[in-house]
Design an enzyme around this catalytic site. Structure first.
Site, PDB file in Angstrom:
ATOM      1  N   ARG A   1     -21.040 -72.082  56.166  1.00 15.32           N
ATOM      2  CA  ARG A   1     -21.959 -70.984  55.786  1.00 15.32           C
ATOM      3  C   ARG A   1     -22.663 -71.629  54.604  1.00 15.32           C
ATOM      4  O   ARG A   1     -21.877 -72.369  53.662  1.00 15.32           O
ATOM      5  CB  ARG A   1     -21.232 -69.569  55.355  1.00 15.32           C
ATOM      6  CG  ARG A   1     -21.353 -68.892  56.388  1.00 15.32           C
ATOM      7  CD  ARG A   1     -20.189 -67.697  56.166  1.00 15.32           C
ATOM      8  NE  ARG A   1     -20.631 -66.924  55.213  1.00 15.32           N
ATOM      9  CZ  ARG A   1     -20.004 -65.908  54.558  1.00 15.32           C
ATOM     10  NH1 ARG A   1     -19.055 -65.419  55.386  1.00 15.32           N
ATOM     11  NH2 ARG A   1     -20.256 -65.409  53.798  1.00 15.32           N
TER      12      ARG A   1
ATOM     13  N   LYS B   1     -10.378 -61.324  54.802  1.00 15.58           N
ATOM     14  CA  LYS B   1     -10.869 -59.976  55.236  1.00 15.58           C
ATOM     15  C   LYS B   1     -11.307 -60.126  56.526  1.00 15.58           C
ATOM     16  O   LYS B   1     -11.019 -59.200  57.595  1.00 15.58           O
ATOM     17  CB  LYS B   1     -12.066 -59.166  54.415  1.00 15.58           C
ATOM     18  CG  LYS B   1     -11.427 -58.949  53.135  1.00 15.58           C
ATOM     19  CD  LYS B   1     -12.684 -57.984  52.448  1.00 15.58           C
ATOM     20  CE  LYS B   1     -13.893 -58.822  52.146  1.00 15.58           C
ATOM     21  NZ  LYS B   1     -13.833 -60.010  51.224  1.00 15.58           N
TER      22      LYS B   1
ATOM     23  N   ARG C   1     -20.696 -65.655  43.850  1.00 14.43           N
ATOM     24  CA  ARG C   1     -20.128 -64.446  44.745  1.00 14.43           C
ATOM     25  C   ARG C   1     -18.730 -64.067  44.083  1.00 14.43           C
ATOM     26  O   ARG C   1     -18.485 -62.939  44.180  1.00 14.43           O
ATOM     27  CB  ARG C   1     -19.829 -65.096  46.233  1.00 14.43           C
ATOM     28  CG  ARG C   1     -21.047 -65.397  46.824  1.00 14.43           C
ATOM     29  CD  ARG C   1     -20.869 -65.981  48.161  1.00 14.43           C
ATOM     30  NE  ARG C   1     -19.794 -65.548  49.311  1.00 14.43           N
ATOM     31  CZ  ARG C   1     -19.396 -66.177  50.182  1.00 14.43           C
ATOM     32  NH1 ARG C   1     -19.327 -67.505  50.307  1.00 14.43           N
ATOM     33  NH2 ARG C   1     -18.490 -65.367  50.893  1.00 14.43           N
TER      34      ARG C   1
ATOM     35  N   ARG D   1     -19.366 -52.408  48.896  1.00 15.81           N
ATOM     36  CA  ARG D   1     -19.081 -53.318  48.114  1.00 15.81           C
ATOM     37  C   ARG D   1     -19.425 -52.660  46.385  1.00 15.81           C
ATOM     38  O   ARG D   1     -19.539 -53.845  45.554  1.00 15.81           O
ATOM     39  CB  ARG D   1     -19.961 -54.426  48.062  1.00 15.81           C
ATOM     40  CG  ARG D   1     -19.179 -55.818  48.767  1.00 15.81           C
ATOM     41  CD  ARG D   1     -20.164 -56.724  49.160  1.00 15.81           C
ATOM     42  NE  ARG D   1     -19.622 -58.001  49.107  1.00 15.81           N
ATOM     43  CZ  ARG D   1     -19.307 -58.704  50.378  1.00 15.81           C
ATOM     44  NH1 ARG D   1     -19.232 -58.099  51.500  1.00 15.81           N
ATOM     45  NH2 ARG D   1     -19.300 -60.150  50.316  1.00 15.81           N
TER      46      ARG D   1
ATOM     47  N   ARG E   1     -13.684 -73.584  54.883  1.00 15.85           N
ATOM     48  CA  ARG E   1     -13.982 -72.782  56.019  1.00 15.85           C
ATOM     49  C   ARG E   1     -15.112 -73.009  56.926  1.00 15.85           C
ATOM     50  O   ARG E   1     -16.253 -73.503  56.464  1.00 15.85           O
ATOM     51  CB  ARG E   1     -14.060 -71.325  55.409  1.00 15.85           C
ATOM     52  CG  ARG E   1     -14.635 -70.499  56.212  1.00 15.85           C
ATOM     53  CD  ARG E   1     -14.493 -68.991  55.741  1.00 15.85           C
ATOM     54  NE  ARG E   1     -15.749 -68.359  55.234  1.00 15.85           N
ATOM     55  CZ  ARG E   1     -15.778 -67.189  54.665  1.00 15.85           C
ATOM     56  NH1 ARG E   1     -14.828 -66.231  54.622  1.00 15.85           N
ATOM     57  NH2 ARG E   1     -16.862 -66.582  54.017  1.00 15.85           N
TER      58      ARG E   1
END
Ligand code: AMP
Length: 219
Positions: A162, A15, A173, A90, A129
């Site tokens: 992160r 996203k 998550r 969300r 990532r």
């Protein structure tokens, strides 16, 4: 009337990457709720410190706090023509609040691209990532590596992993996404706004489909 595009999809599906591309192509502002929380955390604001207690566990920040933050952001001049919303809403309560806010700002949700991919793909991507400290640009060690080791191609700042991209938090998550966010898929489908996009492909292919989905709605 202002055009709002809600990007829906699980963590790690792309996203953020796609919102940046779409924002450049459409000229609409890119609003990432996660990025706003991380900026607050970097600046050690009260909001940032509060958000951190949830983010590190992979939980959602409470609705009232999140909605107030987004409301303030949407009231700024760069959202006059609309925005691409990445990571908000969300929860069903956030989606309801968004409708109410947009009435006030003379806007509406035009299209909701739902980007999807299998859980294995998400876990693999989040584990590899790298995120840029300055602006949140996103890279991937395997599929989209930076030109220079651990430095952002766009602004030269350091890339980091992160905290919530670490394996234990990623699992939570994804669970939270299925439980709290996935009901929005049916909500927007019922409203005729949902466009499904296969997010397991290359950045360019996904970006092409997104542009088509978005143009169909508002050109
Ligand atoms: P993201 O950058 O979208 O992956 O978001 C990182 C974290 O920020 C999430 O795991 C949540 O803790 C928090 N967050 C971001 N957006 C929201 C939202 N709309 N509602 C509640 N929490 C959020």
């Amino acid at each position: 009337m202002a055009t709002f595009i809600v990007l829906l999809g699980p963590p790690g599906v792309g996203k953020g990457t796609q919102a940046k591309i779409l924002s450049e192509k459409t000229g609409l502002a890119h609003i990432s709720s996660g990025e706003l929380f991380r900026e607050n955390l970097k600046n050690q604001t009260e909001l940032g410190k509060l958000a951190q207690t949830y983010m590190t566990k992979g939980e959602l920040v409470p609705d009232d706090v999140t909605i107030a933050m987004i409301r303030e952001r949407l009231s700024r001049p760069d959202c006059k023509k609309g925005a691409i919303l990445d990571g908000f809403p969300r929860t069903p309560a956030q989606a309801g609040a968004l409708e109410a806010m947009l009435q006030e700002f003379d806007g509406r949700v035009d299209v909701v691209p739902f980007i999807k991919a299998a859980e294995g793909v998400l876990i693999e991507r989040l584990g590899t990532r790298w995120t840029c400290r300055a602006e949140g640009h996103i890279f991937n060690e395997k599929t989209n590596p930076p030109k220079h080791d651990k430095k952002c191609d766009f602004d030269g700042s350091d890339l980091y992993q992160r905290d919530d991209d670490k394996a234990e938090t990623v699992k939570r998550r994804i669970e939270v996404y299925y439980k709290q966010t996935s009901p929005l898929i049916d909500h927007y489908r019922d409203h005729g706004k949902l466009v499904e996009i296969d997010g397991a492909r290359s950045i360019d292919l996904v970006a092409q489909d997104l542009l088509v989905a978005v143009k169909k709605q508002y050109v």
